[in-house]
Enzyme design. Structure first.
Site, PDB file in Angstrom:
ATOM      1  N   ARG A  95      48.971  46.221  40.281  1.00  0.00           N
ATOM      2  CA  ARG A  95      48.888  46.950  41.552  1.00  0.00           C
ATOM      3  C   ARG A  95      49.663  46.287  42.699  1.00  0.00           C
ATOM      4  O   ARG A  95      49.772  46.844  43.779  1.00  0.00           O
ATOM      5  CB  ARG A  95      47.412  47.151  41.942  1.00  0.00           C
ATOM      6  N   TYR A 128      39.958  31.099  40.177  1.00  0.00           N
ATOM      7  CA  TYR A 128      40.898  32.197  39.927  1.00  0.00           C
ATOM      8  C   TYR A 128      42.125  32.052  40.827  1.00  0.00           C
ATOM      9  O   TYR A 128      41.992  31.810  42.031  1.00  0.00           O
ATOM     10  CB  TYR A 128      40.193  33.543  40.201  1.00  0.00           C
ATOM     11  N   GLY A 129      43.282  32.220  40.224  1.00  0.00           N
ATOM     12  CA  GLY A 129      44.529  32.087  40.970  1.00  0.00           C
ATOM     13  C   GLY A 129      44.729  33.163  42.023  1.00  0.00           C
ATOM     14  O   GLY A 129      45.555  33.006  42.921  1.00  0.00           O
TER      15      GLY A 129
HETATM   16  C1  UD1 Z   1      35.590  39.752  37.040  1.00  0.00           C
HETATM   17  C2  UD1 Z   1      34.170  39.534  36.531  1.00  0.00           C
HETATM   18  C3  UD1 Z   1      33.221  40.279  37.456  1.00  0.00           C
HETATM   19  C4  UD1 Z   1      33.375  39.802  38.876  1.00  0.00           C
HETATM   20  C5  UD1 Z   1      34.836  39.943  39.307  1.00  0.00           C
HETATM   21  C6  UD1 Z   1      35.037  39.294  40.646  1.00  0.00           C
HETATM   22  C7  UD1 Z   1      34.342  39.264  34.137  1.00  0.00           C
HETATM   23  C8  UD1 Z   1      34.175  39.911  32.831  1.00  0.00           C
HETATM   24  N1  UD1 Z   1      34.071  40.019  35.194  1.00  0.00           N
HETATM   25  O1  UD1 Z   1      35.855  41.129  36.895  1.00  0.00           O
HETATM   26  O2  UD1 Z   1      31.890  40.057  37.042  1.00  0.00           O
HETATM   27  O3  UD1 Z   1      32.544  40.536  39.739  1.00  0.00           O
HETATM   28  O4  UD1 Z   1      35.707  39.291  38.373  1.00  0.00           O
HETATM   29  O5  UD1 Z   1      36.317  39.553  41.101  1.00  0.00           O
HETATM   30  O6  UD1 Z   1      34.671  38.088  34.200  1.00  0.00           O
HETATM   31  N2  UD1 Z   1      42.189  37.011  33.759  1.00  0.00           N
HETATM   32  C9  UD1 Z   1      42.943  36.273  32.864  1.00  0.00           C
HETATM   33  N3  UD1 Z   1      42.961  36.676  31.565  1.00  0.00           N
HETATM   34  C10 UD1 Z   1      42.271  37.749  31.115  1.00  0.00           C
HETATM   35  C11 UD1 Z   1      41.525  38.485  32.042  1.00  0.00           C
HETATM   36  C12 UD1 Z   1      41.493  38.085  33.360  1.00  0.00           C
HETATM   37  O7  UD1 Z   1      43.575  35.285  33.235  1.00  0.00           O
HETATM   38  O8  UD1 Z   1      42.357  38.018  29.915  1.00  0.00           O
HETATM   39  C13 UD1 Z   1      42.161  36.599  35.160  1.00  0.00           C
HETATM   40  C14 UD1 Z   1      42.809  37.659  36.033  1.00  0.00           C
HETATM   41  O9  UD1 Z   1      44.172  37.349  36.240  1.00  0.00           O
HETATM   42  C15 UD1 Z   1      42.034  37.542  37.328  1.00  0.00           C
HETATM   43  C16 UD1 Z   1      40.655  37.075  36.885  1.00  0.00           C
HETATM   44  O10 UD1 Z   1      40.829  36.522  35.607  1.00  0.00           O
HETATM   45  O11 UD1 Z   1      42.561  36.546  38.160  1.00  0.00           O
HETATM   46  C17 UD1 Z   1      39.637  38.182  36.900  1.00  0.00           C
HETATM   47  O12 UD1 Z   1      40.019  39.162  35.998  1.00  0.00           O
HETATM   48  P1  UD1 Z   1      39.779  40.694  36.268  1.00  0.00           P
HETATM   49  O13 UD1 Z   1      40.259  41.455  35.111  1.00  0.00           O
HETATM   50  O14 UD1 Z   1      40.301  41.045  37.603  1.00  0.00           O
HETATM   51  O15 UD1 Z   1      38.206  40.733  36.281  1.00  0.00           O
HETATM   52  P2  UD1 Z   1      37.313  41.796  36.992  1.00  0.00           P
HETATM   53  O16 UD1 Z   1      37.285  43.016  36.158  1.00  0.00           O
HETATM   54  O17 UD1 Z   1      37.666  41.932  38.400  1.00  0.00           O
END
Ligand code: UD1
Ligand code: CA
Length: 455
Positions: A15, A99-100
């Site tokens: 996004r 988180y980055g």
């Molecule tokens: C996640 C949490 C959610 C929380 C929210 C807060 C989980 C399952 N859910 O959801 O409970 O309320 O963050 O913002 O953890 N990332 C990776 N590799 C992956 C997936 C994600 O590096 O395979 C990183 C993403 O780049 C991001 C962060 O982890 O920085 C969060 O991932 P995202 O997919 O945004 O999680 P949410 O669905 O927002």
């Protein structure tokens, strides 16, 4: 216990609509992930780990000066899977997950969370939001103990009404993590390995889940698009502005200030609107900065006035200087006490002695000016011959007439005078006069050419 910090930075950031990996987008002049690493660095961590995936090479390259270990998550299979990629490199103390794309988290908040962690307890950072949509919800039992996190997409109607949300930030021991992560399953609405599922495992084992909240909700805001990015930038800048004002700086409008680095100010500094400070900038006591100035990696000494629209980079003003309006001080400019650089003057690698003045429309580069020198309007140091740079030296109390070209290498002695309009290519001795220009001729009663009659 030792501390390992794991920063997740593998996501694509679709996004943002950008070819730059999301975590490299800049907040206050610095990639978001660098904010996170700088904060983590203040926690005395033994090791920093960054989990990279999308744009991994770009992220590695951008972070080459940080002492981090990279773990590659080739496919994004969820936050639990992401942390698992760093598992091998962990020590056997505490682990903090960050988180980055959550750049404004503060050291104090994290220190509070880490203080909770032991073999029988983990820490979870939660936040209560009026609109919790999109977040994982915190489930508690009748005694108020956390028992699980349920993701928005897996939540029931009742669970969706819960306003206490998972920030994603959590801390536990490496031993706990090593027990729990291999047991995650992707049997959920998104088919992902959720890090959040470790909460229920902890509760099952009787490991207590201590929660903490951030001091400021901005700390836990993530960035998914450029609107959120801009909102965080403003919030962050306002926080910096508030700290400056509390420290005694007068900001004419705190909402029109941008600090992209470190700004240190003495007492009674006044900063007008629209200024940008980059890198390390120091403003001495009583310094006044006019509107719309850009100042980078410079020291501006006490009592100096910088007039509007000046650009100052890699320079030192010793104090009681007057700079601008519309001055450009390039790297290597050193102004001694009381020196003045006026409008449309560019300096570079130039030492300007005490009380010397370059008041208008000049270029002074690769030069040393003694004290009390007066440089007339339109003076140029011709420092570049097309191949090499050369030095100009001007002695104390010399007077350079307007529109002089000083062809370097050249020196003008102490107390010497250069007539206006001269091109000086030979050294001028102390106290001498040098003039080099066409002599003026005069013709009395000279008739101006008359226009021919048009027919
Ligand atoms: C996640 C949490 C959610 C929380 C929210 C807060 C989980 C399952 N859910 O959801 O409970 O309320 O963050 O913002 O953890 N990332 C990776 N590799 C992956 C997936 C994600 O590096 O395979 C990183 C993403 O780049 C991001 C962060 O982890 O920085 C969060 O991932 P995202 O997919 O945004 O999680 P949410 O669905 O927002
Ligand atoms: Ca998210």
């Amino acid at each position: 216990m030792t501390l390992d910090v794991v920063v997740l930075a593998a996501g694509q950031g679709t996004r943002m609509r950008s070819s730059l990996p999301k975590v490299l987008h800049r907040l206050a002049g610095k990639p978001m992930v660098s904010h996170v690493l700088d904060t983590a660095g203040k926690l005395d961590a033994q090791r920093l780990h960054v989990v990279v995936g999308h744009g991994a090479e770009q992220v590695r390259e951008a972070l080459r000066d940080y002492p981090v270990r990279f773990a590659l998550q080739a496919e994004q299979k969820g936050t639990g899977h992401a942390v698992a990629q760093a598992l091998e490199g962990l020590g056997n103390g505490k682990v903090l997950v960050l988180y980055g794309d959550v750049p404004l988290i503060r050291r104090e908040t994290l220190a509070g969370l880490l203080a909770q962690v032991s073999e029988s307890r983990m820490g979870l950072l939660t936040v209560t939001l009026e609109d919790p949509s999109g977040y994982g919800r915190i489930l508690r039992n009748e005694s108020g103990e956390v028992v699980a996190i349920v993701e928005q997409k897996d939540a029931s109607e009742q669970e969706l009404a819960i306003c206490e949300c998972n920030t994603g930030i959590m801390a536990m021991t490496a031993a706990q993590l090593k027990r729990w992560l291999p047991r995650l399953s992707a049997d959920n609405a998104q088919g992902e390995y959720y890090l959040t599922d470790v909460i229920a495992m902890a509760a099952d084992e009787g490991v207590a889940i201590a929660t903490a909240q951030p001091v400021d909700a901005m700390e836990v805001e993530g960035v998914n698009n450029r609107l959120q990015m801009a909102r965080l930038e403003r919030a962050h800048q306002m926080h910096i502005a508030e700290q400056l004002m509390v420290a005694g700086v007068a900001l004419l409008d705190p909402s029109r200030l941008d600090v992209r680095g470190q700004l240190n100010c003495g007492h009674d500094v006044e900063i007008d609107v629209g200024c940008v400070f980059e890198g390390d900038v120091e403003l001495g006591e009583g310094v006044r900065i006019g509107p719309h100035c850009v100042i980078r990696d410079s020291h501006i000494g006490a009592g100096t006035v910088v007039e509007p629209h000046s650009v100052i980079d890699g320079s030192v003003a010793a104090g009681h200087n007057r700079i601008g309006p519309f001055a450009r001080l390039r790297p290597g400019t050193r102004l001694a006490v009381g020196a003045k650089v006026g409008n449309f003057v560019e300096t570079k690698n130039a030492e300007v002695g005490e009380g010397s003045k370059i008041n208008h429309l000049s270029y002074v580069g690769d030069a040393r000016l003694g004290r009390g020198v007066n440089v007339g309007a339109g003076t140029i140091t011709c420092n570049y011959d097309g191949a090499n740079k050369h030095h100009t030296d001007i002695g104390d109390d010399a007077f350079i007439g307007s529109n002089t070209a000083l062809v370097a290498p050249v020196s003008v002695g102490r107390g010497a005078t250069v007539g206006a309009g001269s091109t000086i290519s030979k050294d001028v001795p102390d106290n001498a006069l040098a003039v080099s220009r066409g002599r003026q001729i005069g013709k009395a009663d000279w008739p101006r050419p008359a226009r021919k009659n048009a027919d």
